[in-house]
Enzyme design. Structure first.
Site, mmCIF file in Angstrom:
data_model
loop_
_atom_site.group_PDB
_atom_site.id
_atom_site.type_symbol
_atom_site.label_atom_id
_atom_site.label_comp_id
_atom_site.label_asym_id
_atom_site.label_seq_id
_atom_site.Cartn_x
_atom_site.Cartn_y
_atom_site.Cartn_z
ATOM 1 N N GLN A 51 0.820 -1.222 0.000
ATOM 2 C CA GLN A 51 0.000 0.000 0.000
ATOM 3 C C GLN A 51 0.848 1.264 0.000
ATOM 4 O OE1 GLN A 51 -2.671 -1.386 3.445
ATOM 5 N NE2 GLN A 51 -4.038 -0.143 2.174
ATOM 6 N N CYS A 94 -10.543 0.334 3.737
ATOM 7 C CA CYS A 94 -9.142 0.179 3.348
ATOM 8 C C CYS A 94 -8.557 1.554 3.046
ATOM 9 C CB CYS A 94 -9.057 -0.714 2.107
ATOM 10 S SG CYS A 94 -7.372 -1.008 1.553
ATOM 11 N N LEU A 95 -7.333 1.784 3.522
ATOM 12 C CA LEU A 95 -6.710 3.097 3.311
ATOM 13 C C LEU A 95 -6.423 3.347 1.834
ATOM 14 C CD1 LEU A 95 -4.282 3.350 6.366
ATOM 15 C CD2 LEU A 95 -6.612 4.238 6.105
ATOM 16 N N HIS A 136 -7.032 -9.212 6.602
ATOM 17 C CA HIS A 136 -7.146 -8.166 5.583
ATOM 18 C C HIS A 136 -5.752 -7.794 5.047
ATOM 19 C CE1 HIS A 136 -8.950 -4.163 4.141
ATOM 20 N NE2 HIS A 136 -7.658 -3.940 4.090
ATOM 21 N N GLU A 137 -4.792 -7.611 5.971
ATOM 22 C CA GLU A 137 -3.446 -7.197 5.552
ATOM 23 C C GLU A 137 -2.702 -8.337 4.850
ATOM 24 O OE1 GLU A 137 -2.926 -4.104 5.598
ATOM 25 O OE2 GLU A 137 -4.581 -3.611 6.937
ATOM 26 N N HIS A 140 -3.609 -8.349 1.329
ATOM 27 C CA HIS A 140 -2.894 -7.321 0.559
ATOM 28 C C HIS A 140 -1.592 -7.889 -0.014
ATOM 29 C CE1 HIS A 140 -5.012 -3.531 0.725
ATOM 30 N NE2 HIS A 140 -5.148 -3.556 2.035
HETATM 31 ZN ZN ZN Z 1 -6.476 -2.473 3.085
#
Ligand code: ZN
Length: 197
Positions: A51, A94-95, A136-137, A140
């Site tokens: 990210q 999510c960022l 979640h991470e 990614h």
């Molecule tokens: Zn995320």
């Protein structure tokens, strides 16, 4: 000052299957510190390396989202979820997709094996929010977003928002404020090579 920043959907880094971290050095520690700072600035509770366009298997979390509670900070390096139990649904965001939210079903409890920033291998049993954030991470790191895990109905509702992100990203690329996809992918491959082996 660091030049890391959180990248937004559909930046190609978010679709990247990240490589294992091969060494923990000053550069990596600096990136981790920057990632925590960016995560708190964005009011997040987790942030994966891709990210911030770093193609390595690394993420940081603090389920409290509170920089004044650093005792809840955790760094995950080359993590593997080795057990999943139960199932729970909850809203996620999510960022890399600000203002987009949707319900995602995840395991309720997990066991994760990981290295910490000292290169120490550890095994952790997590549940509730911490288990959700880690799932979640971890996704990614495999190039998977929570929007890949929502129901077909939810995805249909969210699609116009995703299309807006895509439109804005392409516009920024046409304006030259974001490099084109080929350049972004080149950069990711270069970063992989720089820290391989
Ligand atoms: Zn995320």
């Amino acid at each position: 000052m660091s030049d890391l920043q959180i990248v937004l959907y559909p930046h190609p880094a978010l679709k990247w299957k990240s490589r294992d971290v091969t060494r923990i050095d000053a550069q990596l520690r600096q990136w981790v510190a920057d990632m925590f700072r960016l995560m708190y600035e964005a009011k997040g509770i987790g942030l994966a390396a891709n990210q911030v366009a770093l193609p390595y298997r690394l993420f940081v979390i603090n389920p409290t989202g509170d920089p004044d509670q650093p005792e809840h900070e955790q760094v995950f390096i080359n993590p593997e979820i080795i057990r999943r139990n139960g199932s729970a649904e909850a809203e996620e965001g999510c960022l890399s997709l600000p203002e987009v939210f949707g319900p995602v079903t995840r395991a309720e409890r997990i066991v994760v094996e990981t290295f910490d920033l000292n290169g120490q291998s550890l095994q952790m049993e997590l549940e509730g929010l911490a288990a959700r954030v880690v799932q979640h991470e971890s996704d990614h790191l495999d190039g998977i977003l929570f929007t890949d895990r929502v129901s077909a109905d939810t995805l249909r509702e969210l699609q116009p928002l995703l299309d807006d992100f895509t439109r804005r990203f392409r516009q920024a690329q046409q304006a030259g404020t974001i490099p084109d996809n080929e350049q972004l992918q080149q950069r990711l491959k270069q970063l992989e090579t720089e820290r391989a082996g």
